[in-house]
Design an enzyme around this catalytic site. Sequence first.
Site, PDB file in Angstrom:
ATOM      1  N   GLU A 130     -43.142  -0.629  24.401  1.00  0.00           N
ATOM      2  CA  GLU A 130     -43.058   0.521  25.317  1.00  0.00           C
ATOM      3  C   GLU A 130     -44.419   0.678  26.487  1.00  0.00           C
ATOM      4  O   GLU A 130     -45.691   0.884  25.953  1.00  0.00           O
ATOM      5  CB  GLU A 130     -42.203   1.222  25.457  1.00  0.00           C
ATOM      6  CG  GLU A 130     -41.570   1.659  26.215  1.00  0.00           C
ATOM      7  CD  GLU A 130     -40.249   2.503  26.197  1.00  0.00           C
ATOM      8  OE1 GLU A 130     -40.033   2.800  25.021  1.00  0.00           O
ATOM      9  OE2 GLU A 130     -39.886   3.418  26.381  1.00  0.00           O
ATOM     10  N   ASP A 155     -46.177  -8.659  22.384  1.00  0.00           N
ATOM     11  CA  ASP A 155     -46.089  -8.579  23.875  1.00  0.00           C
ATOM     12  C   ASP A 155     -44.750  -9.267  24.129  1.00  0.00           C
ATOM     13  O   ASP A 155     -44.971 -10.347  24.160  1.00  0.00           O
ATOM     14  CB  ASP A 155     -47.104  -9.279  24.255  1.00  0.00           C
ATOM     15  CG  ASP A 155     -46.878  -8.834  26.139  1.00  0.00           C
ATOM     16  OD1 ASP A 155     -46.302  -8.396  26.355  1.00  0.00           O
ATOM     17  OD2 ASP A 155     -47.592 -10.082  26.284  1.00  0.00           O
ATOM     18  N   ASP A 169     -38.134   3.521  29.915  1.00  0.00           N
ATOM     19  CA  ASP A 169     -36.562   4.037  30.347  1.00  0.00           C
ATOM     20  C   ASP A 169     -37.070   5.220  31.758  1.00  0.00           C
ATOM     21  O   ASP A 169     -37.514   5.703  32.151  1.00  0.00           O
ATOM     22  CB  ASP A 169     -35.910   4.649  29.295  1.00  0.00           C
ATOM     23  CG  ASP A 169     -36.736   6.016  28.680  1.00  0.00           C
ATOM     24  OD1 ASP A 169     -38.563   6.107  28.319  1.00  0.00           O
ATOM     25  OD2 ASP A 169     -36.181   7.366  28.598  1.00  0.00           O
ATOM     26  N   HIS A 204     -42.493  -2.689  27.449  1.00  0.00           N
ATOM     27  CA  HIS A 204     -40.839  -2.351  27.605  1.00  0.00           C
ATOM     28  C   HIS A 204     -40.406  -1.689  28.704  1.00  0.00           C
ATOM     29  O   HIS A 204     -40.907  -0.514  28.401  1.00  0.00           O
ATOM     30  CB  HIS A 204     -40.921  -2.146  26.372  1.00  0.00           C
ATOM     31  CG  HIS A 204     -38.420  -1.629  25.982  1.00  0.00           C
ATOM     32  ND1 HIS A 204     -37.838  -2.257  25.723  1.00  0.00           N
ATOM     33  CD2 HIS A 204     -38.459  -0.430  26.099  1.00  0.00           C
ATOM     34  CE1 HIS A 204     -37.039  -1.587  25.235  1.00  0.00           C
ATOM     35  NE2 HIS A 204     -36.752  -0.365  26.281  1.00  0.00           N
TER      36      HIS A 204
HETATM   37  O1  G3I Z   1     -42.280  13.459  12.103  1.00  0.00           O
HETATM   38  C1  G3I Z   1     -42.654  12.518  10.866  1.00  0.00           C
HETATM   39  C2  G3I Z   1     -44.184  13.512  10.651  1.00  0.00           C
HETATM   40  O2  G3I Z   1     -43.418  13.833   9.974  1.00  0.00           O
HETATM   41  C3  G3I Z   1     -44.433  12.129   9.678  1.00  0.00           C
HETATM   42  O3  G3I Z   1     -45.453  12.163   8.629  1.00  0.00           O
HETATM   43  C4  G3I Z   1     -44.030  10.330  10.208  1.00  0.00           C
HETATM   44  C5  G3I Z   1     -43.993   9.598   9.314  1.00  0.00           C
HETATM   45  O4  G3I Z   1     -44.595   8.422  10.430  1.00  0.00           O
HETATM   46  O5  G3I Z   1     -43.160  10.501  10.923  1.00  0.00           O
HETATM   47  C6  G3I Z   1     -42.871  11.329  12.155  1.00  0.00           C
HETATM   48  O6  G3I Z   1     -42.220  11.172  12.779  1.00  0.00           O
HETATM   49  C7  G3I Z   1     -42.404   9.855  14.028  1.00  0.00           C
HETATM   50  C8  G3I Z   1     -42.321  10.346  14.925  1.00  0.00           C
HETATM   51  O7  G3I Z   1     -42.194   9.975  15.888  1.00  0.00           O
HETATM   52  C9  G3I Z   1     -42.899  11.956  15.183  1.00  0.00           C
HETATM   53  O8  G3I Z   1     -44.459  11.310  15.790  1.00  0.00           O
HETATM   54  C10 G3I Z   1     -40.957   8.953  14.124  1.00  0.00           C
HETATM   55  O9  G3I Z   1     -41.074   8.564  12.667  1.00  0.00           O
HETATM   56  C11 G3I Z   1     -41.530   7.924  15.004  1.00  0.00           C
HETATM   57  O10 G3I Z   1     -40.155   7.025  14.833  1.00  0.00           O
HETATM   58  C12 G3I Z   1     -41.105   8.712  16.424  1.00  0.00           C
HETATM   59  O11 G3I Z   1     -41.070   8.188  17.106  1.00  0.00           O
HETATM   60  C13 G3I Z   1     -41.470   8.309  18.366  1.00  0.00           C
HETATM   61  C14 G3I Z   1     -39.547   7.963  19.332  1.00  0.00           C
HETATM   62  O12 G3I Z   1     -39.634   7.205  20.421  1.00  0.00           O
HETATM   63  C15 G3I Z   1     -38.588   8.053  18.142  1.00  0.00           C
HETATM   64  O13 G3I Z   1     -37.974   8.646  18.230  1.00  0.00           O
HETATM   65  C16 G3I Z   1     -42.425   8.631  19.186  1.00  0.00           C
HETATM   66  O14 G3I Z   1     -42.837   9.403  18.894  1.00  0.00           O
HETATM   67  C17 G3I Z   1     -42.095   8.324  20.550  1.00  0.00           C
HETATM   68  O15 G3I Z   1     -42.909   8.388  21.249  1.00  0.00           O
HETATM   69  C18 G3I Z   1     -40.456   7.943  21.511  1.00  0.00           C
HETATM   70  O16 G3I Z   1     -40.856   8.623  22.596  1.00  0.00           O
HETATM   71  C19 G3I Z   1     -39.332   6.807  23.552  1.00  0.00           C
HETATM   72  C20 G3I Z   1     -38.567   8.631  23.551  1.00  0.00           C
HETATM   73  O17 G3I Z   1     -37.740   8.700  22.673  1.00  0.00           O
HETATM   74  C21 G3I Z   1     -37.185   7.833  24.430  1.00  0.00           C
HETATM   75  N1  G3I Z   1     -38.053   7.312  25.548  1.00  0.00           N
HETATM   76  C22 G3I Z   1     -39.992   6.597  25.660  1.00  0.00           C
HETATM   77  C23 G3I Z   1     -40.456   6.917  24.789  1.00  0.00           C
HETATM   78  C24 G3I Z   1     -42.096   5.701  24.149  1.00  0.00           C
HETATM   79  O18 G3I Z   1     -41.366   4.865  23.764  1.00  0.00           O
HETATM   80  O1  9MR Z   2     -35.391   1.377  26.320  1.00  0.00           O
HETATM   81  C1  9MR Z   2     -35.289   2.323  25.289  1.00  0.00           C
HETATM   82  C2  9MR Z   2     -36.287   3.064  24.583  1.00  0.00           C
HETATM   83  O2  9MR Z   2     -36.663   3.701  26.241  1.00  0.00           O
HETATM   84  C3  9MR Z   2     -36.962   3.718  24.037  1.00  0.00           C
HETATM   85  O3  9MR Z   2     -38.093   3.732  23.897  1.00  0.00           O
HETATM   86  C4  9MR Z   2     -35.895   2.755  22.670  1.00  0.00           C
HETATM   87  C5  9MR Z   2     -35.734   4.442  21.371  1.00  0.00           C
HETATM   88  O4  9MR Z   2     -34.848   5.338  21.419  1.00  0.00           O
HETATM   89  O5  9MR Z   2     -34.773   2.112  23.035  1.00  0.00           O
HETATM   90  C6  9MR Z   2     -34.589   1.605  24.124  1.00  0.00           C
HETATM   91  O6  9MR Z   2     -33.519   1.673  24.374  1.00  0.00           O
HETATM   92  C7  9MR Z   2     -32.628   0.601  23.992  1.00  0.00           C
HETATM   93  C8  9MR Z   2     -31.852   1.132  22.857  1.00  0.00           C
HETATM   94  O7  9MR Z   2     -32.055   2.169  21.227  1.00  0.00           O
HETATM   95  C9  9MR Z   2     -30.741   0.226  21.046  1.00  0.00           C
HETATM   96  N1  9MR Z   2     -30.167  -0.466  22.529  1.00  0.00           N
HETATM   97  C10 9MR Z   2     -31.487  -1.527  23.268  1.00  0.00           C
HETATM   98  C11 9MR Z   2     -31.662  -0.540  24.129  1.00  0.00           C
HETATM   99  C12 9MR Z   2     -33.038  -1.367  25.189  1.00  0.00           C
HETATM  100  O8  9MR Z   2     -32.790  -2.558  25.633  1.00  0.00           O
END
Ligand code: G3I
Ligand code: 9MR
Length: 585
Positions: A561, A552, A185, A510
């Site tokens: 991603e 992939d 993103d 992604h």
């Molecule tokens: O904190 C809990 C922990 O207590 C538990 O034991 C564990 C079990 O799976 O989960 C932990 O939470 C996780 C959290 O990351 C911290 O590691 C969530 O399940 C998991 O869904 C969460 O994922 C994050 C995701 O965003 C959704 O919020 C990823 O780490 C993080 O890298 C990812 O980051 C995204 C940004 O939001 C938007 N930009 C892209 C980026 C990469 O995908």
């Molecule tokens: O592109 C977004 C990505 O960077 C994030 O990790 C992800 C989870 O927050 O969300 C992606 O965006 C999606 C959105 O959550 C739902 N609609 C489709 C988007 C991707 O095209």
Amino acid sequence: MSSKISILITILLLHATCAGKAQDGLSTDIRLNQTGFYPRSQKVAVITAESPAEFYIETIGEKKKVWEGKLTDYRPATFTSKKTRIADFTSFQQQGNYRLVVKDLGFSHPFAIQNNVHEAVAKGSIKAFYFIRASTALTKPYAGKWARAAGHPDTKVLVHPSAASAQRKAGTIISSPRGWYDAGDYNKYVVNSGITTGTLLSLYEDFPQYMNAASWNIPESKNAVPDLLDEVLWNLRWMLTMQDPNDGGVYHKCTNAKFDGMVMPEVTKDPRYVVQKSTAAALDLAAVMAQASRVYRKFDTEFPGLADSCLNASTNAWQWATKNPEVLYDQNKLNAAFEPKITTGAYGDSDVKDEWMWAAAELYLTTHEETYYKAVAMLPDEKMPLPSWPQVRLLGYYSLARFSEVLTGKAKEDFPEIKKRLLQTGDDLTRKVDLQPYQTVMGQTAKDFIWGSNAVAANQGILLLQCYRLTKDKKYVFYALTNLDYLLGRNATGYSFVTGFGSKTPMHPHHRPSEADGIAEPVPGLLAGGPNPSMQDKCQYPSAVPDEAYVDNVCSYASNEIAINWNAPLVYLAFGIEALAGEGR
Ligand code: G3I
Ligand code: 9MR
């Protein structure tokens, strides 16, 4: 054709497909580091199908057989009963380009045996940061066919109502250009920038000689500053804009209200906002700026005043955090109170104890003022969580280790315990690797396979290189290298997870520019997130097994991603191993 024969043919075809033996003889059941090996390092491939036990190495050019050996006995994969065997050709040390052939199965992806074999992937993975710079055009001499127009100038960013203050009311326009896009993103998040920038600055501090000399064709390559520090500066300058000069508080992120579509950066014109100040953002910025102040102090001539500005930003953020010690970022709560609603990445850390520790360590190390160190419990419990965006405790410990010879007072007193725990954690990671089917530190437990699991592998590698730095015991480099081998192909998916490096690499990450630019090859040097059986994206995965749950497909943001906090530890691991090349035998 009789139905019996057609069934037989179907079975044979299925067998050929299942065994991964393609028509041309390439077998995807031979899993190895698809870039290659150092002449004197461990050389191992994992065979994931049944076959006779004989294998050999042949040259790519003349197909000359240069080495032969026998596979080990079968052993089950970690999370399934799938049969695996190991081809160990460590004792073959002749430099060249080869492939591994298993009788009746086929040949492997090509690989090299050479010195500096990971230099290209190290440089590629840091060059990726140039490719994801915000607010600038990428030009042909540096970006080649991935040249693109500038996007997200971010010179007119609105203060979101959640971030309003007396001096900066909601709707105030501020300027917040530059920085790296976070991931697939186009938003910019301080918390995730924190660990990313800290990891890259640590690479510089840990291997200064090597990184002073390393260069990879970015617009600043001709100046007197190492490319690594030029690249990091692109993000540091953005981070500085995220601090409110009126009170030292730091906005959590600079973002659209909702994610952009799958378009090129210049296409999207949605308003951008700085959103709510948070303690995590303030402390991460305090830590990074304290470290940056140390590092850029040596480049005062090139960047006059920068080191001082960084230190000021750091102490101001620290003071804000002292007054606001636990302002958490809770996006649901925020959206219940303010418009427009913000639905981009949250990076909402619910525990900031570790951010306090990291900031305290860096500020103490830069200023030599023990008050910072003593302000925080540095050994609050026994936990040694691997670094990740919500867990930065060990970044503080690594920095203390780097300066262990000059610690004073309480830090000096604590250090033997910190060192003991770091080594214990490293040893725990390595103890059973030799029994693992893939012979890697990564993947011994299903818990490794979280969203961004490839960063787990890279961060385990960094931890092991830290153990090497503390002991000079080469076994730690050896084990760190097993995880680089993992990332580059010796794993249960058969992918080298770095775009453009290896033969079977992600083609559909992604990543908005890679998807939208009309070029078949994705932007190179990007590390895919990796296997993640939670599959939060609800895409179609070929397997739900922890170490196989990867697809992939551009749909899959939970496994495919890319993100700056995943690329940075790869950069550290690959450069660290190159800098120590030859140590891990
Ligand atoms: O904190 C809990 C922990 O207590 C538990 O034991 C564990 C079990 O799976 O989960 C932990 O939470 C996780 C959290 O990351 C911290 O590691 C969530 O399940 C998991 O869904 C969460 O994922 C994050 C995701 O965003 C959704 O919020 C990823 O780490 C993080 O890298 C990812 O980051 C995204 C940004 O939001 C938007 N930009 C892209 C980026 C990469 O995908
Ligand atoms: O592109 C977004 C990505 O960077 C994030 O990790 C992800 C989870 O927050 O969300 C992606 O965006 C999606 C959105 O959550 C739902 N609609 C489709 C988007 C991707 O095209």
